[in-house]
Write a protein that holds these residues in place. Structure first.
Motif, PDB file in Angstrom:
ATOM      1  N   LYS A  12       0.857  -1.181   0.000  1.00 44.33           N
ATOM      2  CA  LYS A  12       0.000   0.000   0.000  1.00 44.33           C
ATOM      3  C   LYS A  12       0.895   1.233   0.000  1.00 44.33           C
ATOM      4  CE  LYS A  12      -4.477   0.720   1.778  1.00 44.33           C
ATOM      5  NZ  LYS A  12      -5.409   0.329   2.839  1.00 44.33           N
ATOM      6  N   HIS A  67       1.354   5.388   0.120  1.00 49.67           N
ATOM      7  CA  HIS A  67       0.666   6.564   0.637  1.00 49.67           C
ATOM      8  C   HIS A  67       1.598   7.761   0.502  1.00 49.67           C
ATOM      9  CE1 HIS A  67      -1.916   8.965   3.164  1.00 49.67           C
ATOM     10  NE2 HIS A  67      -0.820   9.374   3.781  1.00 49.67           N
ATOM     11  N   MET A  79       5.455   6.732   0.996  1.00 50.22           N
ATOM     12  CA  MET A  79       5.571   5.697   2.016  1.00 50.22           C
ATOM     13  C   MET A  79       4.901   4.439   1.510  1.00 50.22           C
ATOM     14  SD  MET A  79       4.554   6.374   5.909  1.00 50.22           S
ATOM     15  CE  MET A  79       3.024   5.513   5.972  1.00 50.22           C
ATOM     16  N   ASN A  91       3.771   0.504   2.585  1.00 49.80           N
ATOM     17  CA  ASN A  91       3.610  -0.527   3.610  1.00 49.80           C
ATOM     18  C   ASN A  91       3.546  -1.893   2.933  1.00 49.80           C
ATOM     19  OD1 ASN A  91       3.439   1.366   5.593  1.00 49.80           O
ATOM     20  ND2 ASN A  91       1.341   0.872   6.231  1.00 49.80           N
ATOM     21  N   THR A 101       3.656  -5.618   9.492  1.00 55.13           N
ATOM     22  CA  THR A 101       3.799  -4.613   8.435  1.00 55.13           C
ATOM     23  C   THR A 101       5.202  -4.049   8.504  1.00 55.13           C
ATOM     24  OG1 THR A 101       1.488  -3.980   8.518  1.00 55.13           O
ATOM     25  CG2 THR A 101       3.013  -2.308   7.703  1.00 55.13           C
ATOM     26  N   THR A 132       7.421  -0.769   6.876  1.00 53.09           N
ATOM     27  CA  THR A 132       7.221   0.486   6.137  1.00 53.09           C
ATOM     28  C   THR A 132       8.541   0.929   5.542  1.00 53.09           C
ATOM     29  OG1 THR A 132       5.528   1.075   7.730  1.00 53.09           O
ATOM     30  CG2 THR A 132       6.406   2.857   6.373  1.00 53.09           C
TER      31      THR A 132
HETATM   32  C1  LIG Z   1       1.415   1.777   7.257  1.00 53.61           C
HETATM   33  O1  LIG Z   1       1.798   1.079   8.438  1.00 53.61           O
HETATM   34  C2  LIG Z   1       1.927   1.951   9.570  1.00 53.61           C
HETATM   35  C3  LIG Z   1       2.503   1.094  10.705  1.00 53.61           C
HETATM   36  O2  LIG Z   1       1.854  -0.149  10.800  1.00 53.61           O
HETATM   37  C4  LIG Z   1       0.562   2.513   9.912  1.00 53.61           C
HETATM   38  O3  LIG Z   1       0.684   3.393  11.011  1.00 53.61           O
HETATM   39  C5  LIG Z   1       0.042   3.314   8.689  1.00 53.61           C
HETATM   40  O4  LIG Z   1      -1.261   3.744   8.939  1.00 53.61           O
HETATM   41  C6  LIG Z   1       0.047   2.424   7.450  1.00 53.61           C
HETATM   42  N1  LIG Z   1      -0.300   3.227   6.294  1.00 53.61           N
HETATM   43  C7  LIG Z   1      -1.122   2.805   5.352  1.00 53.61           C
HETATM   44  C8  LIG Z   1      -1.348   3.737   4.220  1.00 53.61           C
HETATM   45  O5  LIG Z   1      -1.678   1.718   5.390  1.00 53.61           O
END
Ligand SMILES: *[C@@H]1O[C@H](CO)[C@@H](O)[C@H](O)[C@H]1NC(C)=O
Ligand SMILES: *[C@@H]1O[C@H](CO)[C@@H](O)[C@H](O)[C@H]1NC(C)=O
Ligand SMILES: *[C@@H]1O[C@H](CO)[C@@H](O)[C@H](O)[C@H]1NC(C)=O
Ligand SMILES: *[C@@H]1O[C@H](CO)[C@@H](O)[C@H](O)[C@H]1NC(C)=O
Ligand SMILES: *[C@@H]1O[C@H](CO)[C@@H](O)[C@H](O)[C@H]1NC(C)=O
Ligand SMILES: *[C@@H]1O[C@H](CO)[C@@H](O)[C@H](O)[C@H]1NC(C)=O
Ligand SMILES: *[C@@H]1O[C@H](CO)[C@@H](O)[C@H](O)[C@H]1NC(C)=O
Ligand SMILES: *[C@@H]1O[C@H](CO)[C@@H](O)[C@H](O)[C@H]1NC(C)=O
Ligand SMILES: *[C@@H]1O[C@H](CO)[C@@H](O)[C@H](O)[C@H]1NC(C)=O
Ligand SMILES: *[C@@H]1O[C@H](CO)[C@@H](O)[C@H](O)[C@H]1NC(C)=O
Ligand SMILES: *[C@@H]1O[C@H](CO)[C@@H](O)[C@H](O)[C@H]1NC(C)=O
Ligand SMILES: *[C@@H]1O[C@H](CO)[C@@H](O)[C@H](O)[C@H]1NC(C)=O
Length: 621
Positions: free
Chosen positions: A250, A252, A276, A278, A285, A287
């Motif tokens: 994913k 972002h 970013m 993930n 997860t 990142t």
């Molecule tokens: C990506 O992972 C981080 C840590 O788990 C989380 O805080 C964040 O919301 C995630 N972002 C997305 C776009 O899923």
């Protein structure tokens, strides 16, 4: 005839006495071989020969008995030996009779050897602990069995057995493992080997289990958590990472209108900024942040850095070069580096931190300028064909030197440099435990390695004595020194009392690196194992002689205390050995006790009847 028959009946008793009193040495027969090793249901032939004249020679045994009157050699032969407790003796009759017993060791390789995971099916999860079990069916003698555990070709552990049994038994030893992400797809196996000593069958008979394939689940983990990309026509942000099950992605960013879910982001229209990504599977997860820098900003930065480092006139002098080198970096990104007509004396170098390095750069074509650009040891010349990058004390972890020449344009070749540092200290310890260990319980050992680089080239090996138990590599990626630790689970047994565990940190830096690879070893950790007394046999029959010794001595830690009791003793006795010429026949029981437990052994003290003496008398007439 009758005399002869009686003789045979008592032979086995006589031979027992003979061996007890040491008369065997005086019996003028030779056995060849002196000990027989026979596969169960296999064949055996042993010669008994004599050079003295006699009235009869023979073999007495529950299978294959044979008698001759005058021969000087007689063979005991069985084609399918299936009696576990056979005790053949060869005898000759002269004035009296004398006998020699043949020790026979019957062995049997297991019918089957199989490996399994205890109480678990399906994939394993990295970092958790599992128990592997090896089932060995129908093997003898178990006191000569070693079960070895392998991961691929690496010996992980081995198990021996303190039981004592002539007949076949089933055993199922186990080991604890804690797989890490590198173990996905690893193959475990166990091997049962019968080691019957130097006279026994060579090579020692063994049987191996099938392979246990481990499917391992582990979460995504990028080797770097950020990456900077210089913007060119098309940028490609690659977030792909290994994980099992395969991760979903994913993306972002403030610069993206919607979140995107592919592993790679590729576009000519991405604006500079942070992106970013993930990567996620059910275990977690990870990142990764990609920083896109505009080329213009990058160039400004580059110029600014040089400008601030140099005096203004230097800057003017080198302006052409500095600019060109920035351009060349772009050129190298777009792939023209291959065509640069310069040769380096080494394609890559591996240098100890603080050590010296020297690499030549050489060209055969005419040019306007040649040089080495680097944060230490930079050097530039007008017309030379050879130029040396030289640093006597390299102290920069992330040095990226390149050699360039200027013709119409500038081109360059980069020299990959690995800077390494051996650990300041390697130490081994027991996690959360002091003092002696207890047999059968589980402990965790930890190896701490201080200040080592690069960690991706580090291997930590675990040893017990000279046996390699396990090894660990690291997935982190760091050019600068780090501290790391690894752990090993052990479950010591009585044979491990006094064992020495140690760990070793080794840097494998490839062919260009120092040979042999530098290694640093911890001090040994001596372990003390407490275990309870355990006699190899729980009963023993003793035949009366003048003086009898009942010996209950047994190994245990802490040393056991002994208690004897019997209907024939007026009071309990507490020494390890009962020695007397006045003991009456009967059962004598001995308890050996330490704080971990008690083991009881019964000595059955038999008197031999008068018939025995009569037999001797009959024969000697
Ligand atoms: C990506 O992972 C981080 C840590 O788990 C989380 O805080 C964040 O919301 C995630 N972002 C997305 C776009 O899923
Ligand atoms: C011993 O071996 C023979 C032939 O090799 C076989 O017929 C027999 O069944 C075996 N006996 C045992 C007890 O295994
Ligand atoms: C036993 O004796 C026979 C006959 O002399 C001989 O052929 C054989 O090799 C001998 N075997 C051993 C083990 O010495
Ligand atoms: C296996 O699991 C069963 C049920 O969960 C449990 O009773 C048993 O003790 C376990 N065996 C081992 C060796 O862990
Ligand atoms: C293995 O067997 C042989 C013969 O029985 C014996 O001498 C030896 O001590 C045994 N070795 C072990 C490790 O038990
Ligand atoms: C060690 O013991 C302490 C206190 O008993 C406990 O808090 C800690 O979790 C233990 N650490 C490990 C690795 O078992
Ligand atoms: C072992 O290393 C991990 C990181 O890999 C760290 O979190 C942990 O604190 C270390 N443990 C000890 C006892 O140093
Ligand atoms: C170790 O380092 C060398 C030089 O940096 C590198 O080429 C090699 O791939 C590394 N080996 C491992 C196993 O990481
Ligand atoms: C460990 O054992 C070895 C030999 O068995 C001995 O030389 C050494 O002194 C012991 N070390 C410690 C710390 O007890
Ligand atoms: C008793 O047995 C132990 C070990 O088996 C041995 O060291 C000791 O000498 C024996 N004692 C006597 C009196 O035979
Ligand atoms: C001695 O012990 C043996 C085996 O444990 C048993 O069969 C026998 O009856 C006992 N004899 C006496 C007199 O208790
Ligand atoms: C010997 O040990 C057995 C089993 O632990 C126990 O039942 C018995 O009472 C002990 N006898 C003596 C005299 O200590």
């Amino acid at each position: 005839m009758f005399q002869c028959f009686l003789g045979f009946v008592y032979l086995s008793a006589v031979s027992q006495l003979a061996s007890l009193t040491g008369a065997q040495a005086e019996c003028p027969v030779q056995l060849n071989p002196q000990r027989a090793f026979v596969r169960y249901n296999g064949s055996v032939a042993v010669n008994c020969s004599t050079s003295v004249s006699h009235k009869g020679i023979g073999w007495e045994a529950s299978e294959g008995a044979v008698v001759k009157t005058r021969d000087s050699l007689i063979t005991w032969r069985v084609s399918h030996l299936t009696e576990w407790d056979i005790r053949p003796v060869c005898y000759i009759n002269r004035e009296g009779q004398c006998v020699v017993e043949l020790p026979v060791i019957i062995y049997k390789t297991p019918d089957s050897v199989s490996i399994s995971i205890v109480n678990h099916t399906g994939p394993m999860i990295a970092g958790r602990q599992y128990e592997l079990q090896c089932d060995v069916h129908d093997v003898a003698p178990v006191q000569n069995l070693t079960v070895k555990w392998y991961k691929g070709q690496t010996l992980l552990d081995q198990t021996t057995f303190t039981e004592d049994s002539k007949t076949p038994v089933n055993v199922n030893p186990s080991v604890l493992i804690r797989p890490d992400r590198d173990d996905d797809g690893a193959q475990y196996k166990c091997e049962a080997e019968l080691d019957l000593g130097a006279e026994g069958p060579q090579p020692p008979p063994k049987k191996t289990s099938g392979h246990l394939n481990v499917e391992l689940h582990y979460k995504p983990k990028h080797s770097k958590s950020t990456e900077t990309i210089i913007q060119k026509d098309v940028v490609m942000l690659n977030c792909m990472v290994k994980a099992n099950p395969a991760p979903v992605y994913k993306w972002h960013s403030d610069h993206l209108k919607v979140d995107i879910s592919s592993s790679v982001l590729q576009s000519s229209t991405l604006s500079p900024g942070n992106y970013m990504c993930n990567a996620t599977n059910y275990l977690g997860t990870d990142t990764k942040v990609f920083i896109i820098e505009s080329y213009v900003v990058y160039l400004q930065h580059f110029l600014f850095n040089c400008f601030s480092l140099s005096a203004l006139n230097m800057f003017q002098h080198f302006f052409g070069f500095v600019y060109l080198s920035a351009v060349s970096k772009l050129v190298s990104l777009t792939g023209t580096q291959d065509e640069c007509p310069i040769q380096l004396s080494q394609q890559r170098v591996v240098v100890r931190y603080g050590g010296s390095v020297e690499v030549n750069c050489n060209t055969s074509i005419s040019h306007k300028r040649i040089g080495w650009e680097a944060s230490e040891g930079a050097v530039h010349r007008a017309r030379d064909s050879l130029i040396t990058w030289r640093v006597s004390h390299l102290t920069e972890w992330d040095i990226q030197p390149f050699c360039y020449i200027n013709r119409e344009r500038q081109c360059q070749v980069e020299l990959p440099v690995t800077v390494y540092k051996t650990p300041d200290n390697v130490s081994i310890s027991i996690v959360n435990h002091t003092g002696p260990m207890i047999e059968g319980q589980q402990y965790e050992l930890q190896c701490d390695v201080h200040d080592v680089a690069p960690v991706q080239n580090l291997t930590v090996k675990w040893y017990k004595g000279q046996t390699l138990l396990d090894q660990t590599t690291f997935t982190e990626d760091s050019k600068t020194p780090v501290n790391v630790n690894t752990t090993l689970l052990i479950r010591p047994d009585r044979d491990d009392d006094g064992a020495q565990y140690w760990c070793e940190a080794q840097l494998d830096l490839g062919e260009e690196g120092p040979q042999p690879p530098p290694k640093e070893t911890s001090d040994p950790l001596n372990i003390t194992v407490y275990y309870k007394p355990k006699h190899s046999k729980s009963t023993e029959t003793i035949i009366q002689k003048d003086e009898v010794t009942l010996n209950c001595t047994v190994k245990a830690n802490p040393a056991p205390v002994y208690t004897w009791y019997s209907d024939h003793l007026k009071e309990e006795i507490s020494s390890s050995v009962l020695q007397s010429s006045t003991l009456s026949p009967g059962n004598y029981t001995c308890n050996a006790t330490n704080y971990l437990g008690t083991d009881t052994k019964v000595f059955i003290f038999e008197s031999t009847g008068p018939g025995y003496y009569m037999c001797i008398a009959t024969n000697s007439k």
